[in-house]
Design an enzyme around this catalytic site. Structure first.
Site, mmCIF file in Angstrom:
data_model
loop_
_atom_site.group_PDB
_atom_site.id
_atom_site.type_symbol
_atom_site.label_atom_id
_atom_site.label_comp_id
_atom_site.label_asym_id
_atom_site.label_seq_id
_atom_site.Cartn_x
_atom_site.Cartn_y
_atom_site.Cartn_z
ATOM 1 N N ILE A 163 40.251 50.543 46.333
ATOM 2 C CA ILE A 163 38.838 50.502 45.965
ATOM 3 C C ILE A 163 37.928 50.502 47.185
ATOM 4 C CG2 ILE A 163 37.112 49.188 44.660
ATOM 5 C CD1 ILE A 163 39.284 50.664 43.023
ATOM 6 N N ARG B 229 34.166 31.950 46.291
ATOM 7 C CA ARG B 229 33.509 33.188 46.721
ATOM 8 C C ARG B 229 31.993 33.001 46.684
ATOM 9 N NH1 ARG B 229 32.610 37.910 49.404
ATOM 10 N NH2 ARG B 229 31.892 39.593 48.063
ATOM 11 N N HIS C 195 42.379 39.356 42.354
ATOM 12 C CA HIS C 195 41.843 38.001 42.472
ATOM 13 C C HIS C 195 42.941 36.944 42.406
ATOM 14 C CE1 HIS C 195 38.476 40.489 40.961
ATOM 15 N NE2 HIS C 195 37.834 39.835 41.892
ATOM 16 N N HIS D 74 32.884 52.812 41.106
ATOM 17 C CA HIS D 74 33.768 51.700 40.753
ATOM 18 C C HIS D 74 32.972 50.634 40.022
ATOM 19 C CE1 HIS D 74 36.761 48.594 40.826
ATOM 20 N NE2 HIS D 74 35.942 47.790 41.478
#
Length: 764
Positions: free
Chosen positions: A431, A515, A694, A641
């Site tokens: 990505i 995050r 993740h 994306h």
């Protein structure tokens, strides 16, 4: 006399203390007691800020070690059964396994919290869900606050919103059938609050601001008929949109008050004023909890005066929603332009704005100086020469409809691209980003501090780019990326190179877990003075004979993930961004880059909460994307994306974006997103993510091949790409290489299987 409170406060800490404590715990460098101690200190500090601002209530329960929905699942005893964890004895280590996955189980699904950039973990419910109760961190926190003699107002996500945002892990199961058991558990929680002497509890029901079916609304009434008589006064909190149509329904329920978002939906006030009974509290959310601009306190004060005359002490002054969505404090901002800084208010400053409004209602003379200072700042912003750029205004006025169209339809472009690019069936790519190693972060920090010369920094970044390129070649990927070593954040990196943007030193907000993102500030007209990525991408392409993909962030995501000026329509700012990105796309093509990705992970996030408002947003959002992408030749392939998204209800608009290839997040939802693309007959190429970046868990090649085979049932293999769910910035190299090795093996095995038409499966 009006009272004051806020729906919630940021939990990460002014210096991201929670983030660093979490990550230290995950790495095994510190124990649970250390993390608990950091959390305790942060809560006490944030409560003290509310006390120092002289708010009448201190909000407790807005803290979470990862996510408030996960906290609530743990409190209710509604953990995913597949993990086999006992909610009553849940440790922090196991709590984090739910969020991040472990060797046996993938992480819980994560998605956007309504239309924000915060992510929550989706509860997994089914017929066996009992809500037997779990770990009671909430009551520990309440006891902490009570021990400090604070005026505690606990906050919980309400039962309707909790169920609405959950998913059933059993096909056909109606999660609303769980409401009676859930209400019993909430009633017991409220009873425990009553035993502690709590007067008010805030139950958040933002689901009332979406298009709830009538059966859900009836269930809401039934639930609050019970919860409103618990002995603790219920403040029913709505935010992010209008809940005006529910005012008559709420008015007959035994709730003691309602909180309204009067920033996003000021038009709802009249309906609530007419409906609320004479005893009910009206919490007026008049300070913007989602943006960083200083409030027009004078104008708000004037509007509140009539409300105060009507409601008296039943008027509460508040922010529109939790301040989770803005940075903690302006105090650490030493480098911001002084004028711009005077136009801003972060969470701590917003506490002061709430308090000032209440003071002005009580004693106008006492607040006069503060109101005057706010007026001066707003006037300076309105007349600043840094806000308007004549060149941008002229170009925006000249935009034509033809600028949104590629030269040829997709079918013709696709034929030309296949000839030009020569890619195999099921081409593999990533990505965009690769692991941001400590060496990369240290070099960037040293450069920003002035301790590393620009040339030395460039050389280090080029060395990292070469590492990423060589690793991709060794892995056998078909389309490479440069790895984004030089980029700190996918929005900030571009914003730093655009006029009309400003940047904070410490303006962090939580996106999910540990995050944090530091959204830039769009304060004026946006303009690209020079190319932003061309030299870096050209260098990366020079290192390899394979195709190199240019990486850009799209206009909608630039908008959604920035703090946006509030003095012109968002669509106008998005168009300015699109023109800047269009210029970059054209320059990349001129530099020989034949595949260019324009990321739009926030495209769906921009949707209004009410479906009736969608069409207007989707029209301008698809238009600005097309304008950003349509300046190139047919042979140049445009990718986009999107992640953490549900697309089925906006697939016509996704198709209207006309990207040649779209890559999407699908692995956590077992490719269920693809069903909609197949049913819709999505015409262009698509790359469904085959593993969840993740989670540290590395799926084997067999698992990825099965997902790809599932995808082939919905989308022809000729139109499928193979890629991870998202960028790999937050992962380490060992797990990244292991996962990509398996991904490439899965793609090659399926290519061979499709070519041979035999059921051989790869070995793990």
């Amino acid at each position: 006399m009006a009272r004051t409170h806020i729906p919630g406060f940021p939990r990460i800490g002014a210096q991201r203390e929670l983030k660093f404590a979490q990550e230290s715990f995950w790495r095994g460098e510190s124990d649970e007691q250390y993390l608990l101690g950091v959390a305790r200190e942060l809560r006490a500090r944030h409560w003290q800020l509310q006390q120092d601002a002289k708010l009448d209530f201190v909000t407790v329960g807005d803290f979470a070690y990862y996510d408030q929905m996960l906290n609530l699942s743990a409190l209710l005893g509604a953990l995913p059964q597949r993990f086999g964890f006992d909610a009553k004895t849940l440790s922090l280590a196991r709590y984090y396994e739910l969020a991040r996955g472990n060797a046996a189980q993938p992480a819980m699904e994560m998605t956007k919290w309504f239309d924000t950039n915060y992510h929550y973990l989706v509860p997994e419910l089914g017929p066996q869900t009992t809500f037997d109760g779990g770990v009671e961190w909430l009551f520990d926190e309440i006891d902490e606050a009570l021990a400090l003699n604070l005026p505690v107002k606990p906050v919980l996500i309400g039962p309707i919103t909790y169920l609405w945002l959950s998913k059933s892990h059993v096909a056909g199961f109606d999660r609303l059938s769980l409401l009676p058991k859930l209400v019993i558990r909430y009633s017991r929680l409220l009873e425990k609050l009553k035993q502690r002497g709590i007067e008010w509890v805030q139950l958040d029901e933002p689901a009332l601001c979406v298009d709830l079916p009538v059966e859900w609304l009836d269930a809401f009434s039934a639930a609050y008929d019970v919860l409103g008589t618990s002995g603790v006064k219920v403040l029913l909190a709505t935010y992010f949109e209008s809940a005006a149509e529910h005012a008559p329904r709420v008015a007959v329920l035994p709730v003691a008050g309602v909180h309204l978002d009067l920033v996003r939906a000021p038009q709802q006030l009249d309906a609530w004023r007419a409906a609320l009974p004479k005893h009910a509290v009206l919490s007026a959310g008049v300070i913007d909890g989602r943006n960083i601009w200083r409030a027009d306190l004078g104008e708000i004060f004037e509007s509140l005066q009539a409300l105060h005359a009507e409601f008296g002490e039943r008027l509460w002054v508040s922010s529109s929603c939790s301040l989770l969505h803005v940075p903690v404090s302006l105090d650490a901002e030493q480098k911001l332009d002084a004028d711009l800084k005077s136009w801003l208010a972060f969470a701590t400053e917003k506490l002061g704005e709430v308090a000032t409004l209440a003071l002005a209602l009580r004693d106008p003379a006492a607040a006069e100086a503060t109101l005057a200072a706010a007026d001066r700042a707003l006037d300076a912003r309105r007349h600043s020469s840094t806000v308007v750029n004549a060149l941008v205004q002229k170009r925006v006025a000249a935009v034509s409809s033809a600028m949104a169209d590629r030269q040829s339809p997709f079918a013709e472009r696709n034929r030309l691209q296949r000839e030009a690019l020569g890619l195999p069936l099921l081409p593999t790519t990533t990505i965009g980003s690769f692991p941001q190693t400590p060496a990369i972060r240290q070099a960037r920090a040293a450069y920003k501090r002035g301790e590393l010369r620009a040339l030395d920094y460039l050389q280090r970044m080029r060395a990292e780019i070469e590492i990423a390129v060589r690793k991709q070649e060794e892995l056998g990927l078909d389309v490479l990326v440069h790895g984004e070593a030089e980029r700190n954040d996918m929005v900030e990196y571009f914003g730093e190179q655009l006029w009309g943007y400003a940047f904070t030193e410490n303006g962090w907000v939580q996106s999910y877990g540990s995050r944090c993102v530091k959204p830039p500030i769009i304060y004026g007209d946006v303009y690209r003075p020079e190319p932003m990525t061309v030299e870096t991408t050209r260098y990366a392409q020079s290192l390899t004979q394979r195709l190199m993909k240019g990486m850009l962030t799209g206009p909608v995501t630039m908008l959604q993930w920035s703090f946006v000026r509030d003095d012109q329509p968002r669509s106008t700012t998005a168009l300015q961004l699109a023109l800047a990105i269009r210029d970059e796309v054209v320059d990349l093509e001129k530099a020989g880059i034949r595949i260019i990705q324009i990321d739009e992970p926030a495209f769906r996030e921009g949707l209004p909460l009410r479906r009736g408002d969608w069409a207007a947003y989707l029209e301008w959002a698809t238009r600005v994307f097309r304008i950003s992408a349509a300046g190139v030749a047919d042979q140049t392939q445009i990718h986009t994306h999107m992640c953490y998204s549900e697309f089925n209800d906006i697939l016509p608009s996704i198709a209207a974006m006309d990207a040649d290839v779209i890559t999407i997040e699908t692995s956590r939802s077992a490719m269920e997103l693809l069903d909609g693309f197949g049913a819709f007959a999505y015409p262009n190429e698509i790359g469904p993510g085959v593993y969840d970046i993740h989670s540290p868990r590395v799926p084997d090649a067999q698992a990825m091949q099965r997902l790809l085979e599932r995808a082939c049932e919905v989308i022809p293999a000729e139109r499928l790409w193979v890629n991870p769910d998202c960028g790999l910035k937050t992962r380490g190299w060992p797990e990244t290489e292991a996962a990509l090795t398996n991904m490439v093996r899965a793609a090659k095995a399926l290519r061979a299987k499709l070519a041979a038409k035999q059921p051989d499966e790869v070995t793990a």
